[in-house]
Design an enzyme around this catalytic site. Structure first.
Site, mmCIF file in Angstrom:
data_model
loop_
_atom_site.group_PDB
_atom_site.id
_atom_site.type_symbol
_atom_site.label_atom_id
_atom_site.label_comp_id
_atom_site.label_asym_id
_atom_site.label_seq_id
_atom_site.Cartn_x
_atom_site.Cartn_y
_atom_site.Cartn_z
ATOM 1 N N LEU A 227 39.826 38.871 22.462
ATOM 2 C CA LEU A 227 40.619 38.047 21.771
ATOM 3 C C LEU A 227 42.192 38.370 21.934
ATOM 4 C CD1 LEU A 227 38.649 37.553 18.596
ATOM 5 C CD2 LEU A 227 38.624 36.153 20.589
ATOM 6 N N ASN B 137 46.412 27.470 39.737
ATOM 7 C CA ASN B 137 47.241 26.660 38.843
ATOM 8 C C ASN B 137 46.288 25.611 37.812
ATOM 9 O OD1 ASN B 137 49.742 26.952 40.984
ATOM 10 N ND2 ASN B 137 50.428 26.954 38.774
ATOM 11 N N GLU C 80 58.733 35.144 43.090
ATOM 12 C CA GLU C 80 58.163 33.971 42.967
ATOM 13 C C GLU C 80 57.843 32.993 44.272
ATOM 14 O OE1 GLU C 80 59.335 30.993 40.036
ATOM 15 O OE2 GLU C 80 58.113 29.345 41.010
ATOM 16 N N LYS D 30 44.284 41.640 41.804
ATOM 17 C CA LYS D 30 43.046 40.631 42.264
ATOM 18 C C LYS D 30 42.587 40.818 43.542
ATOM 19 C CE LYS D 30 42.864 37.737 38.724
ATOM 20 N NZ LYS D 30 41.602 37.742 38.025
ATOM 21 N N ARG E 42 53.340 23.301 44.088
ATOM 22 C CA ARG E 42 51.943 23.800 43.574
ATOM 23 C C ARG E 42 50.910 22.709 43.453
ATOM 24 N NH1 ARG E 42 54.667 27.426 44.230
ATOM 25 N NH2 ARG E 42 55.155 29.474 42.808
ATOM 26 N N PHE F 59 40.757 30.338 28.217
ATOM 27 C CA PHE F 59 40.816 28.873 28.624
ATOM 28 C C PHE F 59 39.802 28.658 29.383
ATOM 29 C CE2 PHE F 59 43.089 26.549 32.027
ATOM 30 C CZ PHE F 59 42.696 25.231 31.483
ATOM 31 N N GLY G 8 42.621 35.027 24.135
ATOM 32 C CA GLY G 8 41.838 34.064 23.956
ATOM 33 C C GLY G 8 41.336 33.903 22.291
ATOM 34 N N TYR H 200 49.872 41.266 39.915
ATOM 35 C CA TYR H 200 48.933 40.568 39.704
ATOM 36 C C TYR H 200 48.195 40.319 40.903
ATOM 37 C CZ TYR H 200 46.383 36.330 38.274
ATOM 38 O OH TYR H 200 45.337 35.396 38.216
HETATM 39 N N1 LIG Z 1 44.410 29.535 34.611
HETATM 40 C C1 LIG Z 1 44.746 29.817 36.007
HETATM 41 O O1 LIG Z 1 45.796 28.766 36.507
HETATM 42 C C2 LIG Z 1 44.037 30.703 36.924
HETATM 43 C C3 LIG Z 1 44.573 30.842 38.239
HETATM 44 C C4 LIG Z 1 43.778 31.548 38.968
HETATM 45 C C5 LIG Z 1 43.062 32.570 38.568
HETATM 46 N N2 LIG Z 1 42.679 32.766 37.248
HETATM 47 C C6 LIG Z 1 41.950 33.795 36.675
HETATM 48 O O2 LIG Z 1 40.810 33.192 36.085
HETATM 49 C C7 LIG Z 1 40.603 33.895 34.967
HETATM 50 C C8 LIG Z 1 40.658 33.229 33.411
HETATM 51 O O3 LIG Z 1 42.129 32.818 33.404
HETATM 52 P P1 LIG Z 1 42.399 31.709 32.142
HETATM 53 O O4 LIG Z 1 43.552 30.979 32.436
HETATM 54 O O5 LIG Z 1 41.313 31.121 31.509
HETATM 55 O O6 LIG Z 1 43.251 33.123 30.904
HETATM 56 P P2 LIG Z 1 43.073 33.328 29.656
HETATM 57 O O7 LIG Z 1 43.769 34.302 29.311
HETATM 58 O O8 LIG Z 1 42.856 32.191 28.678
HETATM 59 O O9 LIG Z 1 41.631 34.042 29.438
HETATM 60 C C9 LIG Z 1 41.311 35.298 29.810
HETATM 61 C C10 LIG Z 1 40.392 36.087 28.628
HETATM 62 O O10 LIG Z 1 40.226 37.135 28.871
HETATM 63 C C11 LIG Z 1 40.333 37.972 27.746
HETATM 64 N N3 LIG Z 1 40.603 39.439 27.862
HETATM 65 C C12 LIG Z 1 41.740 40.015 28.505
HETATM 66 N N4 LIG Z 1 41.814 41.130 28.836
HETATM 67 C C13 LIG Z 1 40.428 41.465 28.293
HETATM 68 C C14 LIG Z 1 39.580 42.855 28.207
HETATM 69 N N5 LIG Z 1 40.249 43.961 28.674
HETATM 70 N N6 LIG Z 1 38.367 42.779 27.466
HETATM 71 C C15 LIG Z 1 38.063 41.703 27.117
HETATM 72 N N7 LIG Z 1 38.554 40.361 27.104
HETATM 73 C C16 LIG Z 1 39.740 40.395 27.826
HETATM 74 C C17 LIG Z 1 41.411 37.236 26.795
HETATM 75 O O11 LIG Z 1 41.522 37.640 25.734
HETATM 76 C C18 LIG Z 1 41.139 35.861 27.379
HETATM 77 O O12 LIG Z 1 40.362 35.072 26.302
HETATM 78 C C19 LIG Z 1 41.460 35.165 34.837
HETATM 79 O O13 LIG Z 1 40.884 36.083 35.718
HETATM 80 C C20 LIG Z 1 42.644 34.734 35.822
HETATM 81 O O14 LIG Z 1 43.379 35.772 36.503
HETATM 82 C C21 LIG Z 1 43.351 31.635 36.235
#
Ligand SMILES: NC(=O)c1ccc[n+]([C@@H]2O[C@H](COP(=O)([O-])OP(=O)(O)OC[C@H]3O[C@@H](n4cnc5c(N)ncnc54)[C@H](O)[C@@H]3O)[C@@H](O)[C@H]2O)c1
Length: 331
Positions: free
Chosen positions: A33, A167, A268, A142, A206, A11, A36, A138
């Site tokens: 993937l 979020n 939570e 981080k 949130r 995303f 993703g 988690y």
């Molecule tokens: N979406 C949120 O609200 C949010 C909030 C805080 C932090 N984050 C952080 O932002 C980042 C992106 O989050 P997102 O929401 O886009 O998640 P997402 O799951 O859509 O994207 C993560 C991507 O990483 C890929 N991936 C996971 N493990 C992998 C591996 N070992 N090797 C290669 N690819 C791998 C997945 O296939 C996925 O496409 C993450 O690090 C997440 O912790 C997201």
């Protein structure tokens, strides 16, 4: 600049890749993937399908790279309490691989998307000067990554930026994942003709952050001098209760469903939102989309891809105290 984005088919990663391409950079996107989709991958980037837990593979793809944006992770915060072995492996091992490769290949800057989860259950709004007290695996993973990054950047003289998003939601989010991203889960349940589920009383708060607002700030972290070696919250200042967020989703989808209430999930955090001044100053962050506007755009996109079959990626390693909808796969 030669840029590597991990998690580039996900995303936030795919939005970031598009933003960097728009700015004229040479972008390589790597993703296994697992969460993703190829539909998110721009044909203008170089895409490598690979698990970044693969040390030798990471060594190869970091060669010649100037900037790393490390987003690959499995951000299932609630599930991490029940699947700590697999989720810690996914969230920790890639950071170690990337750091070693970054040092050995003279990477100039390393931007890491951490999370608001590192703050845990502290007084809101969370600001960057607070000492992290993560509440779950988690958040702990981080914080581990943040500390490894800072330690290695200081020891081996490269620049780092830690982003703590919170979020984030919007088009391209994986709405099939029953374990994460509440707005997407609700939208998908409603499209599957099921009412949304709220854990606890719904008075949790949130600050939901729209992807179009968050992405430029994350991209700026790769280039601005003023943000070097800083830890910065990124996201909206609009605080909303889970009950109100659910109403907005139901309205936006034109649905008459009432939410179902399930017992609160273990660990939570009740109230979680951040200060945004630092991101405004150092990354030019600006909230342009309030929750209503952002949800409308997300719902339009979700209707285009249609209802998704729930996909349970990682099994629960512990079922004791886990929500029954997860154990019985009722999503
Ligand atoms: N979406 C949120 O609200 C949010 C909030 C805080 C932090 N984050 C952080 O932002 C980042 C992106 O989050 P997102 O929401 O886009 O998640 P997402 O799951 O859509 O994207 C993560 C991507 O990483 C890929 N991936 C996971 N493990 C992998 C591996 N070992 N090797 C290669 N690819 C791998 C997945 O296939 C996925 O496409 C993450 O690090 C997440 O912790 C997201």
């Amino acid at each position: 600049m030669k840029i590597l984005v991990t998690g580039g088919a996900g995303f936030m990663g795919s939005w970031l890749v598009d933003e960097l391409l728009k700015r004229g950079h040479d972008v390589t996107s790597v993703d296994d993937l697992s969460g993703g989709f190829m539909r998110n991958v721009s044909p203008k980037c170089k895409f490598i399908k690979m698990d970044v837990r693969n040390k030798k593979g990471v060594d190869k793809i970091v060669k010649g790279v100037d900037i790393i944006f490390h987003l690959a992770a499995y951000a299932a915060e609630g599930q991490s309490v029940f699947s700590p072995i697999e989720i810690n492996d996914i969230n920790i091992t890639p950071m170690n691989n990337l750091l070693v490769a970054a040092v050995n290949n003279n990477v100039k800057r390393f931007v890491f998307t951490s999370s608001m989860a590192v703050y845990g259950d502290q007084k809101t709004p969370f600001d960057e000067s607070m000492i992290p007290k993560p509440e779950d695996p988690y958040g702990i993973s981080k914080y581990y990554c943040e500390m490894m990054l800072k330690t290695f950047a200081e020891t081996f003289d490269f620049e780092f930026v830690v982003i703590r998003p919170h979020n984030v939601y919007g088009p391209r989010q994986n709405i099939a994942d029953p374990f994460r991203n509440v707005l997407g889960i609700w939208i998908n349940r409603i499209m599957n003709n099921k009412p949304p589920i709220i854990y606890g009383d719904g008075h949790q708060t949130r600050a939901f952050s729209f992807i179009e607002d968050v992405t430029p700030a994350i991209a700026n972290a790769g280039f601005y001098d003023k943000c070097v070696n800083q830890v910065i919250n990124v996201g909206s200042e609009e605080v909303t209760s889970i009950n109100d967020a659910c109403k907005i989703v139901l309205e936006s989808m034109g649905s008459d469903f009432e939410p179902i209430y399930e017992p609160a999930r273990p660990r939570e955090v009740k109230h979680a939102f951040c200060t945004i001044e630092k991101s405004q100053k150092l990354l030019d962050y600006k909230t342009k989309n309030n929750l209503k506007k952002g949800v409308k755009k997300m719902v339009e996109w979700a209707k285009e891809i249609g209802p998704q079959k729930p996909s349970y990626r990682i099994p629960l390693e512990i079922t004791k105290k886990a929500p029954k909808v997860w154990v019985q796969k009722l999503m």
